[in-house]
Design a protein around this motif. Structure first.
Motif, PDB file in Angstrom:
ATOM      1  N   ASP A  69       0.807  -1.226   0.000  1.00 25.86           N
ATOM      2  CA  ASP A  69       0.000   0.000   0.000  1.00 25.86           C
ATOM      3  C   ASP A  69       0.838   1.274   0.000  1.00 25.86           C
ATOM      4  O   ASP A  69       0.275   2.376   0.039  1.00 25.86           O
ATOM      5  N   ALA A 108       0.004  -0.692  -6.210  1.00 24.76           N
ATOM      6  CA  ALA A 108      -0.004  -1.985  -5.521  1.00 24.76           C
ATOM      7  C   ALA A 108      -0.149  -3.126  -6.518  1.00 24.76           C
ATOM      8  O   ALA A 108       0.527  -4.163  -6.408  1.00 24.76           O
ATOM      9  N   SER A 125       0.702  -9.098   2.936  1.00 17.92           N
ATOM     10  CA  SER A 125       0.917  -7.659   2.767  1.00 17.92           C
ATOM     11  C   SER A 125       0.177  -6.862   3.830  1.00 17.92           C
ATOM     12  O   SER A 125      -0.962  -7.174   4.182  1.00 17.92           O
ATOM     13  N   ALA A 127      -1.685  -3.384   4.998  1.00 17.60           N
ATOM     14  CA  ALA A 127      -2.520  -2.332   4.431  1.00 17.60           C
ATOM     15  C   ALA A 127      -2.819  -1.357   5.558  1.00 17.60           C
ATOM     16  O   ALA A 127      -3.482  -1.718   6.545  1.00 17.60           O
ATOM     17  N   VAL A 141      -5.109  -2.656  -1.682  1.00 19.04           N
ATOM     18  CA  VAL A 141      -4.431  -3.947  -1.619  1.00 19.04           C
ATOM     19  C   VAL A 141      -5.404  -5.070  -1.974  1.00 19.04           C
ATOM     20  O   VAL A 141      -5.035  -6.033  -2.667  1.00 19.04           O
TER      21      VAL A 141
END
Length: 409
Positions: A69, A108, A125, A127, A141
């Protein structure tokens, strides 16, 4: 449809033909002696064939600590403007992230695509969710994950980068992200940033219990302060029965604790199956000791040329080189262990039921029954592949080629 990988070298060993079907490895046999003269020999009807060209076959990479992000990969290089400290760096990001040349969703999505082409098919990941961004970065994301849903598995951590106690309403945004499907509850520096570790961790673990989600806590805190926070995290993990569901990211304190404190801490982490995600910092964590203690360890790329740092290139093979370099490893076995951490080790951080490393000599992930999450790389040996980081890669997700030659399929 079955897929046969011809003339590949699992973990750099003897040439083999590897068959994939149903998202798993179904056969590993010595390479056909005359496969180059009769490339269809031994291939079942209807199977596809990939010419391995003698390349090394590895489990695909698992990036367990990346900030999709905030990436700026693919955009013009921008001089770094942040000042030291987590809060100051966060404010620098907050000042600039909306003014980039492309939307956060575009950035992203682009970066996740680059990661896949370089061999990553399993991702965790962050965010960022806070009173400034709301759910905008979280939704970006999610959009990137959706675009690449057939190419990689992506878990999303709802991450309170600005803490939970410094700005009113922060915990509410975090909870809303969980209601909307975030896979993991994030936390950060309960002492150094929020300055209220009890309330910070009560919020994080309370939401984890309510929504039945695992926990991932950024812990930049060094030395005795970091030890104090880790002890509180372990205390809550034990009280809530969250064995195998808690990850400490960075865990910088592990690098500088005296042995009298480090030994008992690692024993407690192993007992509670608390995993570690590292980004190969300049001050290396005790990687060998973590593995032999039975602690799951994974590797991640962290920020990708963003408002926090100019580093990052979406290539986990390059980050594996960094892990070996910062640990001052020279022996092939130890460099290969870094590859094992970056691949199977990370997969076990994402899924505690997955196969895990038990020693620095383990080379799992390429046997019959293992997931068909694979990458072919060029090199005389695994260690040479790490050193050279050559572009001739073929990436396989769920038994299907999703990238080749650094291009998405």
């Amino acid at each position: 449809m079955p897929l046969v990988l011809r003339n590949v070298r699992p973990w750099g060993g003897d040439p083999a033909d590897v068959t994939l079907d149903g998202g798993a490895i179904t056969a590993v046999v010595p390479a056909a002696q005359a496969w180059t003269a009769a490339p269809d020999a031994g291939t079942e009807p209807g199977a596809g064939v990939v010419d391995g060209r003698g390349r090394i076959l590895l489990p695909s990479f698992s990036d367990v600590h990346v900030h999709l992000d905030s990436t700026r990969l693919g955009l013009p290089f921008r001089p770094h403007t942040g000042s030291p400290g987590v809060w100051n760096m966060m404010l620098n990001d907050r000042t600039n992230w909306r003014d980039a040349e492309a939307s956060i969703t575009e950035r992203a999505t682009h970066t996740l695509g680059l990661m896949i082409t370089r061999g990553t098919t399993r991702v965790r990941s962050y965010a960022q969710v806070d009173t400034d961004a709301g759910l905008e970065r979280f939704e970006a994301v999610l959009a990137a994950r959706e675009t690449h849903r057939e190419r990689a598995d992506v878990a999303v951590i709802a991450f309170p980068q600005a803490g939970l106690r410094r700005e009113a309403g922060s915990a509410d945004v975090l909870e809303e992200a969980l209601r909307l499907g975030a896979d993991v509850v994030g936390g950060i520096d309960p002492c150094a940033l929020d300055r209220d570790p009890v309330k910070h961790l009560d919020t994080v673990f309370g939401l984890a219990e309510k929504y039945r989600r695992p926990v991932d806590i950024h812990l930049h805190e060094p030395g005795q302060l970091g030890l104090f926070s880790m002890e509180l995290i372990l205390e809550r993990s034990r009280a809530l029965g969250m064995q195998g569901q808690v990850t400490i990211s960075h865990a910088f304190a592990l690098a500088d604790l005296p042995d009298a404190q480090l030994g008992p801490l690692l024993a407690d982490m192993a007992e509670l199956d608390v995993s570690v995600a590292t980004v190969a910092p300049a001050t290396a964590l005790p990687l060998e000791r973590l593995t032999t203690a039975g602690i799951r360890v994974g590797l991640g790329e962290d920020g990708q040329r963003d408002y926090w740092s100019p580093y990052g290139n979406a290539d986990m093979l390059d980050r594996t080189w960094q892990l070996a370099f910062t640990n001052r490893f020279r022996a092939d076995e130890l460099i290969e262990h870094c590859v094992a951490v970056a691949t199977v080790g990370g997969a076990s951080v994402i899924d505690p039921l997955a196969q895990r490393l038990t020693s620095v000599a383990d080379r799992p992930g390429l046997s019959v029954g293992d997931p068909a999450e694979l990458v072919l790389v060029e090199g005389d040996s695994v260690a040479a592949a790490v050193m050279d980081k050559l572009p001739g890669r073929t990436v396989i997700h769920s038994g299907r080629v999703v990238a080749d030659g650094l291009q998405l399929a």
